[in-house]
Enzyme design. Structure first.
Site, short mmCIF file in Angstrom:
data_model
loop_
_atom_site.label_atom_id
_atom_site.label_comp_id
_atom_site.label_asym_id
_atom_site.label_seq_id
_atom_site.Cartn_x
_atom_site.Cartn_y
_atom_site.Cartn_z
N ASP A 42 0.62 -1.33 -0.05
CA ASP A 42 0.14 -0.05 0.03
C ASP A 42 0.84 1.24 -0.04
O ASP A 42 0.42 2.18 -0.65
CB ASP A 42 -0.84 0.16 1.21
CG ASP A 42 -2.06 -0.62 1.13
OD1 ASP A 42 -2.33 -1.23 0.04
OD2 ASP A 42 -2.87 -1.12 1.90
N SER A 78 -11.10 13.09 -16.40
CA SER A 78 -10.72 13.45 -15.23
C SER A 78 -11.41 14.57 -14.75
O SER A 78 -12.39 15.08 -15.47
CB SER A 78 -9.17 13.75 -15.30
OG SER A 78 -8.62 12.51 -14.53
N LYS A 104 -16.54 13.34 -2.95
CA LYS A 104 -15.47 12.76 -3.96
C LYS A 104 -14.86 11.49 -3.53
O LYS A 104 -13.99 11.48 -2.51
CB LYS A 104 -14.32 13.69 -4.48
CG LYS A 104 -13.43 13.11 -5.47
CD LYS A 104 -12.45 14.13 -5.97
CE LYS A 104 -11.56 13.58 -7.07
NZ LYS A 104 -11.16 12.30 -6.95
N GLU A 162 -18.39 5.49 -9.20
CA GLU A 162 -17.14 5.09 -8.55
C GLU A 162 -17.30 3.88 -7.67
O GLU A 162 -18.33 3.63 -6.94
CB GLU A 162 -16.64 6.11 -7.47
CG GLU A 162 -15.33 6.01 -6.94
CD GLU A 162 -14.32 6.90 -7.98
OE1 GLU A 162 -14.82 7.09 -9.35
OE2 GLU A 162 -13.36 6.78 -7.75
N LYS A 265 -20.35 20.69 -9.63
CA LYS A 265 -20.90 20.86 -11.04
C LYS A 265 -21.83 21.72 -11.19
O LYS A 265 -22.58 22.21 -10.24
CB LYS A 265 -21.38 19.36 -11.37
CG LYS A 265 -20.43 18.22 -11.46
CD LYS A 265 -21.38 17.26 -12.07
CE LYS A 265 -20.35 15.67 -12.30
NZ LYS A 265 -21.05 14.81 -12.91
N CYS A 382 -18.90 11.84 34.11
CA CYS A 382 -19.88 11.79 35.27
C CYS A 382 -19.83 10.03 35.83
O CYS A 382 -20.27 9.49 36.73
CB CYS A 382 -21.28 11.81 34.62
SG CYS A 382 -21.88 10.73 33.59
N CYS A 401 -25.34 14.02 32.86
CA CYS A 401 -23.94 14.08 32.64
C CYS A 401 -23.38 15.77 32.66
O CYS A 401 -23.81 16.29 31.76
CB CYS A 401 -23.18 13.50 31.27
SG CYS A 401 -21.43 13.54 31.32
S1 IVH Z 1 -18.11 13.39 -11.86
C1 IVH Z 1 -15.34 13.88 -15.90
N1 IVH Z 1 -18.52 12.91 -9.22
O1 IVH Z 1 -12.94 11.45 -9.59
C2 IVH Z 1 -15.37 13.04 -14.58
N2 IVH Z 1 -16.61 11.97 -10.19
O2 IVH Z 1 -10.53 12.60 -10.07
C3 IVH Z 1 -16.81 13.54 -13.94
N3 IVH Z 1 -15.13 10.78 -8.68
O3 IVH Z 1 -12.83 10.12 -12.78
C4 IVH Z 1 -16.90 12.75 -12.95
N4 IVH Z 1 -16.23 10.77 -6.87
O4 IVH Z 1 -13.95 8.67 -10.93
C5 IVH Z 1 -17.62 12.57 -10.11
N5 IVH Z 1 -19.01 12.38 -6.83
C6 IVH Z 1 -18.22 12.34 -7.93
C7 IVH Z 1 -17.15 11.50 -7.87
C8 IVH Z 1 -16.41 11.46 -9.12
C9 IVH Z 1 -15.41 10.22 -7.32
C10 IVH Z 1 -14.00 10.22 -9.41
C11 IVH Z 1 -14.24 10.00 -10.95
C12 IVH Z 1 -13.34 10.83 -11.49
C13 IVH Z 1 -12.24 11.09 -10.64
C14 IVH Z 1 -11.35 12.31 -11.17
#
Ligand code: IVH
Length: 644
Positions: A42, A78, A104, A162, A265, A382, A401
């Site tokens: 890891d 990405s 995320k 994910e 977004k 307590c 408490c």
């Molecule tokens: S939206 C263009 N929402 O983060 C991709 N991505 O570092 C739009 N990810 O490739 C993705 N949680 O795999 C989105 N709530 C979330 C996310 C998420 C994790 C990942 C996803 C992406 C990576 C980029």
């Protein structure tokens, strides 16, 4: 080479790291003959991720030659990343409308195609973004993924999300692997679907192609209706994004999954289309990553305090270390589960960061100590029995408490901004039987306060005046003071805006709440439950406080109709709230943040700190681009309202 068989990873080149990861990954997953211990494997993967987060080798974790190659119809891009509030503010200027905020997830991206009949057809890893590996058989075993959509799709659709491992599930595999992301990456590429299923993977769907919807949150809601596990999403105004980010950063240690940031977004799909994508990332989305300065220190002791909810909370006492320019010697360890998760011991060398750039946090143990962290057997305040609840340890008598009761009052005075009542003072008042709950503050007399050591006439008078000043309170502030879980500033504002006063707030059902933009089901439930639990205190407080409820919103009518005013900086002539109320009375709008459609940015006349606020910067940027608000001072603002 270090004794454990790994070279010094900080010096290794990215190519060398990639080679090592490939080699040890194969030994582990293909040959079943690992040479490295799991933690070392890891460590190696983490080193590569830190140095080259986009490395394709990270997507190869797991069995090699897995599945057939699958070409993505739309490249899997990405996310653009940011690490600071200013970058975030800049990005927010790029589009109109609200923002969808979600965690995320730290896992591996996957694409799942459904045919027009709603049947799961094919699932694939991200791979290099263009071509991934077929993982259909394993994805079919994930319980968060419907094999058949519960809602008929308009045609073939592709769902992206994910694959990750819940921490509670990961706990079962801890001995074999020390990091949920790597285990998820390996498990999804297991050759035997039964073995993959045994690991217990989860899936968070965050994106869908092939569904026509006006907003991003409509799409996410559709995914939940179609049978995917709902992902937490908040739809907020731009001015609220930062606060929601901070809330998530705060909640991070209590989540059952690892997140490494917050994804935002543009909610409006027409705006998303207008912005488009680069070859690397869409312009309508941004990942605000958690990161602060990192430092290393030594754990000297663990202190246990009891919070207002009765949670017995460990606090790390470490040798002072500088993090983003601030000396840190204490960090909350959140709950006993976190202590266990870290594998913490006294004397351990630990890595600390400031999460969300602010809150000191122990991230991991870099070298173990020599004595175990003792978890208390009874409530340190307590002496009552402790009840374990998941990761938490709770005092079983919070209604009596001392620490929990004082904590409740402390939360109230902090939220209501009543000065002069620190923990020590509250302790003295508690022990005299004078203040055992927030409402007791309002019957405190100067004579009673004089019985506390070191309190003289002057201080007693001041404290009584402080309390008197706080007796009148706005409804949203009142709600925030209650200390109900998830009822922080943002939700309090929404409740105040959407519902007609305190009685309506107290009567609201979780269903109605969850129907309000920006509040999800989980928050709706915890807020309504919390309000019900706190009803006795709320009634007692109502009896002694004046709660100002906003007048019901009349349709904007008046001379400032169609105009919007954003305020920034310290104002001299009127308080900001007063100026906002005035604009609203005259029919104008007072949004929190600057956008292309803002009519005026009013800058307060007290410019003694000489700095430009982020709103001012945003406005100037817009003006430079030929759009944006007219920037005015308080005098000009007064002239406008006088004319109106
Ligand atoms: S939206 C263009 N929402 O983060 C991709 N991505 O570092 C739009 N990810 O490739 C993705 N949680 O795999 C989105 N709530 C979330 C996310 C998420 C994790 C990942 C996803 C992406 C990576 C980029």
């Amino acid at each position: 080479m270090k004794p454990n068989g790994l070279p010094d990873l900080t010096r290794a080149s990215v190519e060398a790291l990639e080679g090592l990861v490939r080699y040890h990954n194969k030994l582990y997953w293909d040959d079943d003959a690992p040479e490295l211990s799991d933690p070392d494997f890891d460590r190696l993967v983490r080193a590569l991720r830190e140095r080259a987060p986009g490395s394709p080798v990270l997507d190869e974790l797991g069995a090699s030659r897995f599945g057939e190659p699958v070409t993505h119809e739309v490249a899997m891009l990405s996310l653009d990343k940011c690490y600071g509030d200013d970058e975030l503010a800049d990005w927010l200027l790029d589009f109109e409308g609200r923002v969808v905020v979600s965690p995320k997830f730290d896992g591996v991206a996957a694409s799942i195609r459904y045919d027009a009949a709603g049947q799961l057809a094919r699932a694939a890893t991200r791979g290099d973004g263009v071509t991934g590996d077929d993982i259909t058989r394993n994805v079919r075993e994930i319980s968060d993924v419907p094999r058949r959509l519960l809602v008929a799709p308009p045609g073939p659709v592709e769902v992206r999300g994910e694959i990750f491992l819940r921490l509670s599930v990961f706990a079962r595999h801890k001995d074999r692997f020390s990091n949920p992301r790597n285990l998820a990456a390996g498990a999804i590429k297991q050759k035997d679907p039964k073995k993959s299923a045994e690991i217990g993977l989860s899936f968070a769907a965050y994106e869908i192609f092939g569904l026509d919807a006006p907003t991003e949150h409509d799409k996410i809601d559709w995914l939940a209706r179609a049978g995917f596990a709902p992902i937490e999403r908040r739809v907020v105004e731009k001015g609220e994004v930062l606060e929601v980010y901070r809330e998530l950063a705060r909640r991070r240690p209590s989540l059952d999954y690892e997140i490494d940031g917050v994804v935002m977004k543009a909610d409006r799909v027409d705006e998303q289309r207008r912005l488009g994508s680069t070859s690397h990332h869409p312009r309508f989305a941004l990942a605000y990553k958690f990161q602060g300065d990192t430092g290393t220190s030594r754990l000297r002791a663990v202190e246990w305090s009891v919070s207002r909810t009765g949670a017995v909370t460990p606090i790390a006492l470490v040798d002072p270390v500088a993090l983003s320019g601030v000396m840190v010697s204490r960090a909350s360890l959140h709950h006993p589960g976190y202590v266990a998760k870290l594998g913490l011991s006294l004397g351990a060398e630990v890595e600390l960061t400031r999460r969300g750039g602010v809150i000191p946090n122990v991230e991991r143990v870099t070298s173990p100590g020599d004595a175990p962290v003792e978890v208390p057997a009874a409530c340190p305040s307590c002496g009552s029995e402790l009840t374990p609840q998941g990761d938490f340890l709770l005092c079983s008598r919070t209604s009596t408490c001392r620490a929990a009761l004082i904590g409740r009052v402390a939360h109230f005075v902090a939220a209501a901004e009543i000065d002069g009542f620190g923990e020590r003072m509250l302790g003295e008042l508690f022990d005299r039987g004078l203040v055992r709950a927030p409402q007791d503050l309002f019957s405190l007399t100067a004579a009673q306060l004089l019985t506390v050591p070191r309190v003289g006439d002057k201080l007693a008078t001041k404290l009584v005046a402080e309390v008197a000043r706080a007796r009148t309170i706005r409804l949203d502030d009142f709600l925030r003071c209650l200390g109900v879980d998830d009822l922080a500033r943002h939700v309090a504002k929404v409740l105040t805006r959407e519902l007609a006063g305190l009685d309506a707030v107290l009567a609201v059902t979780p269903e109605r709440l969850a129907g309000i933009h920006g509040i999800g089901e989980i928050i709706a439930r915890s807020v309504t439950e919390g309000l019900r639990r706190e009803r006795p205190m709320i009634d007692a407080l109502r009896a002694v406080m004046t709660i100002e409820e906003p007048a019901p919103v009349a349709p904007p009518e008046g001379p400032l109709r169609g105009l919007s005013f954003v305020f920034t900086g310290k104002m001299v002539r009127r308080r900001r709230e007063e100026a906002q109320a005035l604009v609203q009375r005259l029919g104008g709008a007072t949004p929190d943040g600057v956008s292309k459609t803002t009519s005026y940015l009013v800058i307060g006349d007290d410019r003694s700190d000489g700095k430009q606020s982020s709103k001012e910067k945003a406005a100037r940027k817009l003006v430079a681009g030929g759009a944006g608000p007219k920037i005015i001072d308080e005098g000009e603002f007064e002239a406008i309202v006088a004319g109106a």
